[in-house]
Design an enzyme around this catalytic site. Structure first.
Site, PDB file in Angstrom:
ATOM      1  N   GLN A 141      52.480  36.224  34.525  1.00  0.00           N
ATOM      2  CA  GLN A 141      51.787  35.493  35.584  1.00  0.00           C
ATOM      3  C   GLN A 141      51.280  34.153  35.066  1.00  0.00           C
ATOM      4  O   GLN A 141      50.539  34.109  34.086  1.00  0.00           O
ATOM      5  CB  GLN A 141      50.610  36.324  36.087  1.00  0.00           C
ATOM      6  CG  GLN A 141      49.912  35.708  37.284  1.00  0.00           C
ATOM      7  CD  GLN A 141      48.706  36.522  37.691  1.00  0.00           C
ATOM      8  OE1 GLN A 141      47.714  36.578  36.988  1.00  0.00           O
ATOM      9  NE2 GLN A 141      48.805  37.177  38.839  1.00  0.00           N
ATOM     10  N   GLY A 142      51.662  33.070  35.707  1.00  0.00           N
ATOM     11  CA  GLY A 142      51.171  31.740  35.358  1.00  0.00           C
ATOM     12  C   GLY A 142      50.275  31.209  36.453  1.00  0.00           C
ATOM     13  O   GLY A 142      50.678  30.336  37.224  1.00  0.00           O
ATOM     14  N   SER A 144      46.202  31.172  36.044  1.00  0.00           N
ATOM     15  CA  SER A 144      45.016  30.522  35.464  1.00  0.00           C
ATOM     16  C   SER A 144      45.406  29.373  34.554  1.00  0.00           C
ATOM     17  O   SER A 144      46.484  29.365  33.963  1.00  0.00           O
ATOM     18  CB  SER A 144      44.208  31.527  34.644  1.00  0.00           C
ATOM     19  OG  SER A 144      43.750  32.571  35.448  1.00  0.00           O
ATOM     20  N   GLU A 190      45.815  44.168  43.607  1.00  0.00           N
ATOM     21  CA  GLU A 190      45.335  44.330  42.243  1.00  0.00           C
ATOM     22  C   GLU A 190      43.958  44.985  42.226  1.00  0.00           C
ATOM     23  O   GLU A 190      43.700  45.902  41.458  1.00  0.00           O
ATOM     24  CB  GLU A 190      45.274  42.973  41.553  1.00  0.00           C
ATOM     25  CG  GLU A 190      44.836  43.073  40.102  1.00  0.00           C
ATOM     26  CD  GLU A 190      44.727  41.716  39.420  1.00  0.00           C
ATOM     27  OE1 GLU A 190      44.666  40.712  40.134  1.00  0.00           O
ATOM     28  OE2 GLU A 190      44.697  41.694  38.189  1.00  0.00           O
ATOM     29  N   SER A 210      49.590  37.374  30.171  1.00  0.00           N
ATOM     30  CA  SER A 210      49.872  38.642  29.482  1.00  0.00           C
ATOM     31  C   SER A 210      51.371  38.840  29.335  1.00  0.00           C
ATOM     32  O   SER A 210      52.128  38.530  30.248  1.00  0.00           O
ATOM     33  CB  SER A 210      49.311  39.817  30.284  1.00  0.00           C
ATOM     34  OG  SER A 210      47.957  39.617  30.565  1.00  0.00           O
TER      35      SER A 210
END
Lengths: 408, 348
Positions: A128-129, A131, A247, A163
């Site tokens: 995941q990109g 933040s 989530e 992550s």
């Protein structure tokens, strides 16, 4: 108002138990937390086994290869898997919990066909990109630029807390396509970035626990085909929000089961090492048991509501769960350390990072009140979206305008 | 599994809420500034009691053949959450417990109190609403046995008129008159054994927890309403995170405690029938969990509600103190935090 399984649910539970009993003994021992290639192999193998048995994409619609299970069946799956000691979702986390559901909801048919089956089989790992160093809780302030050049976007910027980036094949990337000084929630676009694209550099970040799970990702002139855009240009914020509810709703469910078992272990240890004789320690253990049992009941309330709501998405009540669980989880690890006494000064092994090692868990849990929306953000969500309290005036709005109620 | 309250449970709660709205208690909306005398003998609003009795709230768990509603604990906790929201005053819990034991009380024509002489080493026992009682159930330890040991208690039914007790001149909660019992042992009719005593205490803890959830929930609503309406520094105080987060924590406490109470109610009903092998706590631990969290939620939310209301929160006329005083008192009824923590720790 009842907690029993229906006959269908009971059958689902028993089939799952039987399958777990057969398949778990065939697994290799878990690899070290820092051996990323080995973790990818291990987690992908588990995902492939789930896929063969029909448990992959449990709550995904059947037309996309999922099982179309109800929220309650999903809960039973998480509960039984945890009780049986099955592997976690691991490096498949983003694909199964974020990217996959987003693609199902928002992607073009050819994008779905390209990625969904591969995610379900465990063949494709996502990261995941979202933040950035300067955009954390205020995610909409992200600044990674994407400039259109023919049929490509050229992307420059930095992402953080990525992550499993080392082993990921694709990244769900939020970029700014609108003007830098425009309204910040508009002008964000959701892209599928291949991780092997030239210009992607990873810098691992070591956590306080010694884990290198997170990376900083530096993007320099990365060319991403326009065909990899999900949804319309500028619609990325709305698309990203679709997955957050998922989530917060189910991301921590298995961990309640884990926490309740861990607490029983702590009680057993306390009985063994005389900490139990201290009534204050005993009552702290009991108070935490009450908290986790109540959280488990709250999960069931949320799941029952999701099951009977039109959308099937957990409501904003999941913020209550996230807030209380993450704080209780930190108390649990502190309590464990107190019961262990000076034994808690040493990690259990040389690697000092494996699932369940109490010192590692204690340090890892520091992130619980931060990741997936800090406790402070959860309180804002509860205050504003559930209780209807007015928003805090934003820094960009003049205070006088806010006083007149005209701030936006 | 469907853990949502049913239509019927919500309807029952709604009916109770409607009746309670007609008899607002001091300190609740409709009677904010009230400072008059007690509404009736022994601190009981007799008209409210009669209307609630007509609705059948005392016989919720009593079989229909015996004049009750023939329902279960999940319905009881819905009723008692409403009583807590309205801060209804009287021996509601004890009378409902007595009805479950002796169906003659199902109709609510008699008011029954309860004295628990098994807990603590108190020299004297404090009884509530004594002047309003027609009967008193007393849980006591049979002579010669160790206090607190399950299996040696019994339940007596005592005539209140035969008791020697002194009125407490200044009870902290002015709506709940207190007496100090001067005499032990008591004479009365044995109506239950140790098992009955345990069941009464357990159900009493559950109903009290439900009442506390009502307090915690209604105070969240009042604090939120005030935070939206009160302005300082040119804007509603609820827009400030410092205040907003107080309200968010209040909401979280009430929601979590309610989930615990509902879970305990269901598990207590299921206990006899057995579970489906899912990972569930015992009914006893679930009730203790509910009481522990609901007591905390009621007391903490009463404090937070006062804090959100600022200086006015501390005044008599705002009435929030009535909720805090009741929450304090109820956290000492049917087991304190430490008692329930000990009970839970035994199950670990």
């Amino acid at each position: 108002m009842q907690l029993r399984d229906t006959p269908d649910q009971l059958r689902f539970r028993e089939d799952l138990r039987a399958w777990l009993r057969t398949v778990l003994p065939t697994l290799d021992p878990q690899p070290s937390q820092d051996d990323w290639q080995a973790r990818r192999t291990y987690d992908s193998h588990w995902q492939a086994l789930l896929h063969q048995a029909g448990y992959a994409g449990l709550n995904w619609p059947a037309e996309y290869g999922g099982r179309g299970a109800t929220p309650t069946e999903h809960l039973i799956f998480l509960e039984e898997s945890e009780l049986a000691g099955a592997p976690y979702v691991g490096v498949n986390f983003v694909g199964l919990l974020h990217a996959g559901p987003t693609l199902i909801a928002e992607a073009a048919p050819e994008q779905r066909e390209r990625h969904i089956p591969a995610i379900l089989r465990g063949d494709e790992i996502w990261c995941q990109g979202f933040s950035e160093p300067d955009a954390g809780s205020d995610l909409a302030a992200l600044r990674t630029r994407a400039v259109r050049d023919g049929d490509h976007y050229v992307v420059d910027g930095r992402k953080i807390w990525t992550s499993h980036a080392e082993v990921a094949d694709f990244c769900e990337l939020l970029v700014r396509t609108g003007p830098a000084d425009g309204p910040k929630h508009q002008g964000i676009t959701w892209l599928i970035m291949p991780m092997d694209a030239p210009g992607v550099t990873l810098r691992p970040l070591m956590t306080a626990g010694g884990s290198t799970e997170f990376s900083e990702m530096i993007l320099e002139d990365v060319r991403i085909p326009v065909a990899n855009r999900v949804g319309a240009e500028g619609d990325g914020w709305r698309i990203a929000m679709v997955t957050f509810a998922f989530e917060r709703g189910t991301g921590f469910v298995a961990e309640v089961v884990w926490a309740r078992r861990r607490l029983a272990e702590i009680a057993a240890l306390a009985r063994e090492n005389t900490a139990w004789e201290d009534s204050e320690t005993r009552r702290r253990i009991a108070r935490l048991a009450a908290e986790f049992d109540a959280l488990w009941a709250l999960v069931k309330r949320n799941v029952s509501e999701a099951e009977h709501s039109a959308a099937g998405i957990p409501g904003p009540g999941s913020s209550v769960f996230k807030l209380r669980f993450s704080e209780a989880r930190q108390h649990l690890d502190d309590l464990h350390a107190d019961v262990r006494g000076r034994d808690a000064l040493a990690f259990d092994d040389d690697l000092c990072t494996y699932d369940g090692e109490p010192g590692y868990e204690r340090l890892r849990s520091l992130a619980y009140t931060i990741a997936a929306g800090t406790s402070q953000v959860q309180r804002n969500i509860i205050g504003e979206r559930i209780l209807g309290l007015p928003k805090e005036p934003s820094a960009t709005a003049p205070a006088a305008g806010a006083a007149k109620g005209g701030a936006r | 599994m469907d853990f949502r309250p049913t239509q019927d449970q919500r309807a029952l709660a709604g009916a109770v809420r409607d009746v309670l709205a007609k008899h607002p208690a001091p300190g609740t909306p409709g009677r904010e500034a009230e400072k008059g005398p007690d509404p009736g003998i022994g601190g009981v609003d007799v008209a409210l009691w009669r209307d609630l009795a007509e609705l059948g709230i005392f016989g919720v768990r009593v079989a229909e053949a015996d004049g009750g509603l023939g329902l279960g604990h999940p319905e009881s906790v819905h009723v008692f959450e409403e009583l807590g929201r309205a801060l209804a005053t009287g021996p509601f819990t004890a009378t409902a417990l007595a009805a479950a034991l002796l169906p003659e009380y199902a109709g609510g024509r008699h008011r029954v109190g309860l004295g628990d002489l098994t807990c603590g080493n108190q020299q004297t026992q404090i009884l509530e609403h004594l002047d309003a009682l027609d009967a008193l159930l007393v849980i006591e330890i049979v002579d010669g046995e160790t206090p607190g040991v399950a299996g040696h208690s019994q339940v007596l039914r005592v005539e209140p008129i035969e008791l020697r007790a002194d009125p407490v001149p200044h009870p902290v909660d002015p709506r709940v008159p207190l007496h100090r019992l001067r005499q032990k042992p008591l004479r009365g009719e044995i109506v239950g054994d140790a098992g009955t005593a345990d069941a009464l205490l357990r159900e009493g803890a559950l109903l009290t927890a439900a009442y506390q959830v009502g307090i915690a929930a209604v105070l969240t609503e009042r604090a939120v309403a005030y935070a939206k309406q009160r302005t300082q520094f040119g804007r509603a105080i609820g827009s400030f995170q410092a205040v907003k987060h107080l309200c968010a924590d209040m909401f979280a406490r009430a929601e979590l405690a309610r989930a615990a109470v509902h879970s305990a109610a269901v598990l207590l009903c299921d206990e006899a029938a057995g579970h489906d092998g899912a990972d569930l706590p015992t009914a006893a631990a679930a009730v203790s969990t509910a009481k522990l969290l609901a007591d905390e939620a009621a007391v903490a939310n009463a404090r937070s509600a006062i804090q959100v209301h600022g200086g006015m929160g501390c005044t008599w006329e705002m009435g929030l103190h009535f909720f805090l005083k009741r929450a304090w008192a109820l956290s000492l009824a049917y087991g304190r935090a430490a008692d329930h923590a000990d009970l839970i720790s035994e199950s670990l």
